[in-house]
Design an enzyme around this catalytic site. Structure first.
Site, PDB file in Angstrom:
ATOM      1  N   GLU A 283       2.674 -11.984 -13.808  1.00  0.00           N
ATOM      2  CA  GLU A 283       2.450 -11.925 -12.362  1.00  0.00           C
ATOM      3  C   GLU A 283       1.068 -12.427 -11.971  1.00  0.00           C
ATOM      4  O   GLU A 283       0.570 -12.140 -10.889  1.00  0.00           O
ATOM      5  CB  GLU A 283       2.687 -10.494 -11.869  1.00  0.00           C
ATOM      6  CG  GLU A 283       4.127 -10.059 -12.143  1.00  0.00           C
ATOM      7  CD  GLU A 283       4.502  -8.728 -11.521  1.00  0.00           C
ATOM      8  OE1 GLU A 283       3.607  -8.018 -11.023  1.00  0.00           O
ATOM      9  OE2 GLU A 283       5.697  -8.398 -11.542  1.00  0.00           O
TER      10      GLU A 283
ATOM     11  N   LYS B 270      13.250  -4.088  -3.447  1.00  0.00           N
ATOM     12  CA  LYS B 270      13.495  -5.359  -4.144  1.00  0.00           C
ATOM     13  C   LYS B 270      14.904  -5.815  -3.802  1.00  0.00           C
ATOM     14  O   LYS B 270      15.878  -5.148  -4.172  1.00  0.00           O
ATOM     15  CB  LYS B 270      13.409  -5.151  -5.651  1.00  0.00           C
ATOM     16  CG  LYS B 270      12.017  -4.871  -6.206  1.00  0.00           C
ATOM     17  CD  LYS B 270      12.143  -4.419  -7.652  1.00  0.00           C
ATOM     18  CE  LYS B 270      10.834  -4.522  -8.420  1.00  0.00           C
ATOM     19  NZ  LYS B 270      10.928  -3.865  -9.740  1.00  0.00           N
TER      20      LYS B 270
ATOM     21  N   ASP C 193       1.444   0.477 -10.996  1.00  0.00           N
ATOM     22  CA  ASP C 193       2.865   0.627 -11.334  1.00  0.00           C
ATOM     23  C   ASP C 193       2.910   0.912 -12.831  1.00  0.00           C
ATOM     24  O   ASP C 193       2.609   0.041 -13.645  1.00  0.00           O
ATOM     25  CB  ASP C 193       3.659  -0.641 -11.005  1.00  0.00           C
ATOM     26  CG  ASP C 193       5.126  -0.504 -11.412  1.00  0.00           C
ATOM     27  OD1 ASP C 193       5.537   0.603 -11.816  1.00  0.00           O
ATOM     28  OD2 ASP C 193       5.863  -1.510 -11.314  1.00  0.00           O
TER      29      ASP C 193
ATOM     30  N   GLU D 153       3.402   3.944  -8.761  1.00  0.00           N
ATOM     31  CA  GLU D 153       4.829   3.627  -8.809  1.00  0.00           C
ATOM     32  C   GLU D 153       5.396   3.998 -10.179  1.00  0.00           C
ATOM     33  O   GLU D 153       4.710   3.840 -11.193  1.00  0.00           O
ATOM     34  CB  GLU D 153       4.972   2.125  -8.549  1.00  0.00           C
ATOM     35  CG  GLU D 153       6.384   1.573  -8.593  1.00  0.00           C
ATOM     36  CD  GLU D 153       6.361   0.044  -8.415  1.00  0.00           C
ATOM     37  OE1 GLU D 153       5.491  -0.490  -7.684  1.00  0.00           O
ATOM     38  OE2 GLU D 153       7.209  -0.624  -9.034  1.00  0.00           O
TER      39      GLU D 153
ATOM     40  N   LYS E 216       3.948  -6.098  -2.435  1.00  0.00           N
ATOM     41  CA  LYS E 216       3.308  -6.494  -3.702  1.00  0.00           C
ATOM     42  C   LYS E 216       4.024  -7.730  -4.211  1.00  0.00           C
ATOM     43  O   LYS E 216       5.239  -7.770  -4.310  1.00  0.00           O
ATOM     44  CB  LYS E 216       3.318  -5.356  -4.733  1.00  0.00           C
ATOM     45  CG  LYS E 216       4.638  -4.992  -5.357  1.00  0.00           C
ATOM     46  CD  LYS E 216       4.422  -4.160  -6.645  1.00  0.00           C
ATOM     47  CE  LYS E 216       5.709  -4.019  -7.428  1.00  0.00           C
ATOM     48  NZ  LYS E 216       5.556  -3.312  -8.695  1.00  0.00           N
TER      49      LYS E 216
ATOM     50  N   SER F 128      11.226  -5.547 -16.305  1.00  0.00           N
ATOM     51  CA  SER F 128      11.321  -4.093 -16.463  1.00  0.00           C
ATOM     52  C   SER F 128      12.369  -3.593 -15.486  1.00  0.00           C
ATOM     53  O   SER F 128      12.075  -3.008 -14.453  1.00  0.00           O
ATOM     54  CB  SER F 128       9.958  -3.446 -16.193  1.00  0.00           C
ATOM     55  OG  SER F 128       9.531  -3.711 -14.881  1.00  0.00           O
TER      56      SER F 128
ATOM     57  N   ASP G  43      10.723   2.880  -7.921  1.00  0.00           N
ATOM     58  CA  ASP G  43      11.261   1.533  -8.180  1.00  0.00           C
ATOM     59  C   ASP G  43      12.519   1.690  -9.048  1.00  0.00           C
ATOM     60  O   ASP G  43      13.627   1.769  -8.527  1.00  0.00           O
ATOM     61  CB  ASP G  43      10.180   0.686  -8.862  1.00  0.00           C
ATOM     62  CG  ASP G  43      10.698  -0.664  -9.347  1.00  0.00           C
ATOM     63  OD1 ASP G  43      11.813  -1.037  -8.973  1.00  0.00           O
ATOM     64  OD2 ASP G  43       9.996  -1.348 -10.127  1.00  0.00           O
TER      65      ASP G  43
ATOM     66  N   HIS H 195       8.229  -8.386  -4.908  1.00  0.00           N
ATOM     67  CA  HIS H 195       8.734  -9.514  -5.693  1.00  0.00           C
ATOM     68  C   HIS H 195       9.346  -8.984  -6.992  1.00  0.00           C
ATOM     69  O   HIS H 195       9.383  -7.769  -7.232  1.00  0.00           O
ATOM     70  CB  HIS H 195       7.568 -10.447  -6.024  1.00  0.00           C
ATOM     71  CG  HIS H 195       6.562  -9.809  -6.953  1.00  0.00           C
ATOM     72  ND1 HIS H 195       5.668 -10.515  -7.716  1.00  0.00           N
ATOM     73  CD2 HIS H 195       6.331  -8.492  -7.254  1.00  0.00           C
ATOM     74  CE1 HIS H 195       4.936  -9.685  -8.429  1.00  0.00           C
ATOM     75  NE2 HIS H 195       5.316  -8.460  -8.166  1.00  0.00           N
TER      76      HIS H 195
ATOM     77  N   HIS I 195       5.134  -7.013 -19.065  1.00  0.00           N
ATOM     78  CA  HIS I 195       4.757  -8.294 -18.452  1.00  0.00           C
ATOM     79  C   HIS I 195       3.628  -9.001 -19.184  1.00  0.00           C
ATOM     80  O   HIS I 195       3.182 -10.059 -18.756  1.00  0.00           O
ATOM     81  CB  HIS I 195       4.316  -8.085 -16.996  1.00  0.00           C
ATOM     82  CG  HIS I 195       5.404  -7.585 -16.108  1.00  0.00           C
ATOM     83  ND1 HIS I 195       5.170  -7.074 -14.859  1.00  0.00           N
ATOM     84  CD2 HIS I 195       6.749  -7.515 -16.290  1.00  0.00           C
ATOM     85  CE1 HIS I 195       6.321  -6.714 -14.305  1.00  0.00           C
ATOM     86  NE2 HIS I 195       7.283  -6.964 -15.158  1.00  0.00           N
TER      87      HIS I 195
ATOM     88  N   GLU J 229       1.054  -2.320 -14.185  1.00  0.00           N
ATOM     89  CA  GLU J 229       0.351  -3.026 -13.108  1.00  0.00           C
ATOM     90  C   GLU J 229      -0.839  -2.232 -12.599  1.00  0.00           C
ATOM     91  O   GLU J 229      -0.720  -1.045 -12.287  1.00  0.00           O
ATOM     92  CB  GLU J 229       1.325  -3.303 -11.949  1.00  0.00           C
ATOM     93  CG  GLU J 229       2.496  -4.154 -12.408  1.00  0.00           C
ATOM     94  CD  GLU J 229       3.596  -4.296 -11.357  1.00  0.00           C
ATOM     95  OE1 GLU J 229       3.315  -4.117 -10.154  1.00  0.00           O
ATOM     96  OE2 GLU J 229       4.734  -4.584 -11.758  1.00  0.00           O
TER      97      GLU J 229
HETATM   98  C1  2PG Z   1       8.157  -3.916 -11.011  1.00  0.00           C
HETATM   99  C2  2PG Z   1       8.424  -5.382 -11.051  1.00  0.00           C
HETATM  100  C3  2PG Z   1       7.646  -6.258 -10.146  1.00  0.00           C
HETATM  101  P1  2PG Z   1      10.022  -6.415 -12.755  1.00  0.00           P
HETATM  102  O1  2PG Z   1       8.381  -3.207 -12.004  1.00  0.00           O
HETATM  103  O2  2PG Z   1       7.782  -3.391  -9.976  1.00  0.00           O
HETATM  104  O3  2PG Z   1       6.274  -6.152 -10.301  1.00  0.00           O
HETATM  105  O4  2PG Z   1       8.579  -5.891 -12.323  1.00  0.00           O
HETATM  106  O5  2PG Z   1      10.413  -7.460 -11.793  1.00  0.00           O
HETATM  107  O6  2PG Z   1       9.843  -6.913 -14.160  1.00  0.00           O
HETATM  108  O7  2PG Z   1      10.946  -5.234 -12.686  1.00  0.00           O
HETATM  109 MG    MG Z   2       7.943  -1.346 -10.747  1.00  0.00          MG
END
Ligand code: 2PG
Ligand code: MG
Length: 493
Positions: free
Chosen positions: A271, A406, A306, A356, A457, A103, A381, A434, A219, A228
């Site tokens: 995850e 990230k 999230d 989130e 996380k 995502s 994010d 992560h 996911h 999440e």
């Molecule tokens: C998120 C992440 C990690 P992705 O959206 O926060 O949990 O997912 O790495 O797929 O962006």
């Molecule tokens: Mg996110």
């Protein structure tokens, strides 16, 4: 493949002669063009690698600080997709691997994929690997790995694009992570300590883990739109206790899901969280509450989410909570205002402490409206993509009050640290994260401690690419002995 303009060699070469300044916190100027070191008197500035840095502990075993070689290869991540691994050699080998999201935010730095559909479905990273082996690596031979900001600045200059699309953010990050590890090695200190030094962090703190125990969104192959459903053991007294609590709730939850939806609902998503085929997001929260209560942790474990709402944002400004069924009858499409009300209901009915990406990455006004009406943590994010410019914009617009950090969204350790420092300076929380596609690399565990982020996380307490990080945190806590666990203070540890 892009090749480096000749002028870049100058910047890399001047780095060979730059003195190492220990414990030099980052400044925003570190990544501007003017921060690239200029040639000075060639004699006096040559570093003695055997000399221990001034602020290092007494027992330091100083090692080689110059890069001898950089070698990258293509490996495969937790989803079976190729990714970049880098071996950087001084007199030891420092290996790092790059994660990858599903995502992804549209403003993230560019992850360079080969695009040849006949190999790994177009997801190969051989061009990124070649950029390391033929361009970045050779330019960095001889540089002092303790100067993280300078090495990262040289790579940015070589790349020369705003989103790292020439070299690939995956190429640059792989090298940047290994440089950081080698910097710690050269100083003879643990990685978290080196990160503490270069970020100017006062006290090391163990983060509260946010375990993603129910997976939805992009996911998981279920109907849940929200991505999440996390549990945060804020009432633990140590990280080790928090991991134990998280693991116990995870197993209780498995039993509840099995009894309610059958064995196949216990399959896990990307995850490591369960992916029961429920449609109603509130049901996910109820499942968490049941499991927390049955495990005996009511009040000690709070809830985080999230939503990853950019994944189901429609062109007309509404949100489709049935986006994984296409076509659908539109019965689950909500206006931004209704979605905002739904969150307020959730916050009223459940012990939710963090949400989130509740709205799309460009839906600034909805973010600001929710932010002004709840007290909980709102984490950016896709909204922020770990980019100091987007963070500044969000601070100005009062859109959120926490950063999801990230490293591969921005592509260098230096910029990641800067993003954390800018966020903290604004009074925000910082959650190190992560990606859904991961490897055995555990860099972010040390990053979260070294930055005293207070939160991390990295998935469920299940699947080794997730546990690689949690297990490293156990080791760090053991090594530090008497270290504080962020606990209830996770937003401002
Ligand atoms: C998120 C992440 C990690 P992705 O959206 O926060 O949990 O997912 O790495 O797929 O962006
Ligand atoms: Mg996110």
């Amino acid at each position: 493949m892009a090749s480096a303009p000749a002028s870049h060699a100058t910047s890399a070469n001047t780095l060979l002669e730059r003195p190492f300044i220990s414990s030099r916190p980052l400044q925003s100027s570190h990544l501007s063009a003017s921060a690239i070191p200029r040639a000075r008197s060639s004699q006096a500035l040559r570093v003695k690698c055997s000399a221990a840095p001034a602020a290092a502990p007494a027992k330091v075993v100083a090692k080689e600080c110059r890069v001898k070689s950089v070698r990258a290869r293509q490996i495969v991540d937790s989803r079976g997709n190729p990714t970049v691994e880098v071996d950087l050699v001084t007199d030891d080998l420092y290996r790092s691997a790059v994660p990858s999201g599903a995502s992804t935010g549209i403003y993230e730095a560019l992850e360079l994929r080969d695009g040849d559909k006949s190999v790994y479905g177009g997801k190969g990273v051989l061009n990124a690997v070649r950029n390391i082996n033929e361009v970045l690596g050779p330019k960095l031979v001889g540089v002092d790995v303790r100067n993280q900001a300078d090495v990262d600045a040289v790579m940015l200059e070589i790349d020369g694009t705003p989103n790292k699309s020439a070299m690939g953010a995956n190429a640059i990050l792989g090298v940047s992570l290994s440089v950081c590890r080698a910097g710690a090695g050269a100083k003879g200190v643990p990685l978290y300590k080196h990160i503490q030094d270069i970020s100017g962090t006062k006290e090391l703190v163990m983060p509260v883990p946010a375990f993603n125990v129910i997976n939805g969104g992009s996911h998981a192959g279920n109907n849940l739109a929200m991505q999440e459903f996390m549990i945060l053991p804020v009432g633990a007294t140590s990280f080790a206790e928090a991991l134990c609590m998280g693991s116990e709730v995870y197993h209780v939850l498995k039993g509840i899901i099995k009894a309610k939806y059958g064995q196949d609902a216990c399959n896990v998503g990307d995850e490591g969280g369960f992916a029961p085929n429920v449609q109603d997001n509130r049901e996910g929260l109820v499942l968490l509450m049941d499991a927390i209560e049955k495990a005996g942790y009511t009040g000690k474990i709070k809830i985080g989410m999230d939503v990853a709402a950019s994944e189901f944002f429609l062109k007309d400004g509404r949100y489709d909570l049935n986006f994984k069924k296409q076509p659908n009858d539109g019965a689950h499409v909500l206006s931004a205002q209704s979605l905002c009300d739904l969150y307020k209901d959730f916050v009223r009915d459940f012990p939710i402490v963090s949400i989130e990406d509740p709205f799309d990455q460009d839906d600034w006004s909805s973010w600001a409206s929710l932010q002004s009406s709840v007290d909980i943590q709102l984490v950016g994010d896709d909204l922020l993509v770990t980019n100091p410019k987007r963070i500044a914009e969000a601070i100005g617009k009062k859109a959120c009050n926490a950063l999801l950090l990230k490293v591969n969204q921005i592509g260098t350790v230096t910029e990641s640290i800067q993003a954390a420092l800018d966020s903290k300076a604004a009074g925000w929380g910082v959650m190190v994260s992560h990606r859904s596609g991961e490897t055995e690399d555990n860099f972010i565990a040390d990053l979260s401690v070294g930055l005293a982020s207070g939160q991390i996380k990295t998935g469920a307490p299940c699947r080794s690419e997730r546990l690689a990080k949690y297990n490293q945190l156990l080791r760090i806590e053991e090594e530090l002995g008497n270290v504080r666990y962020a606990g209830e203070a996770f937003r401002s540890p």
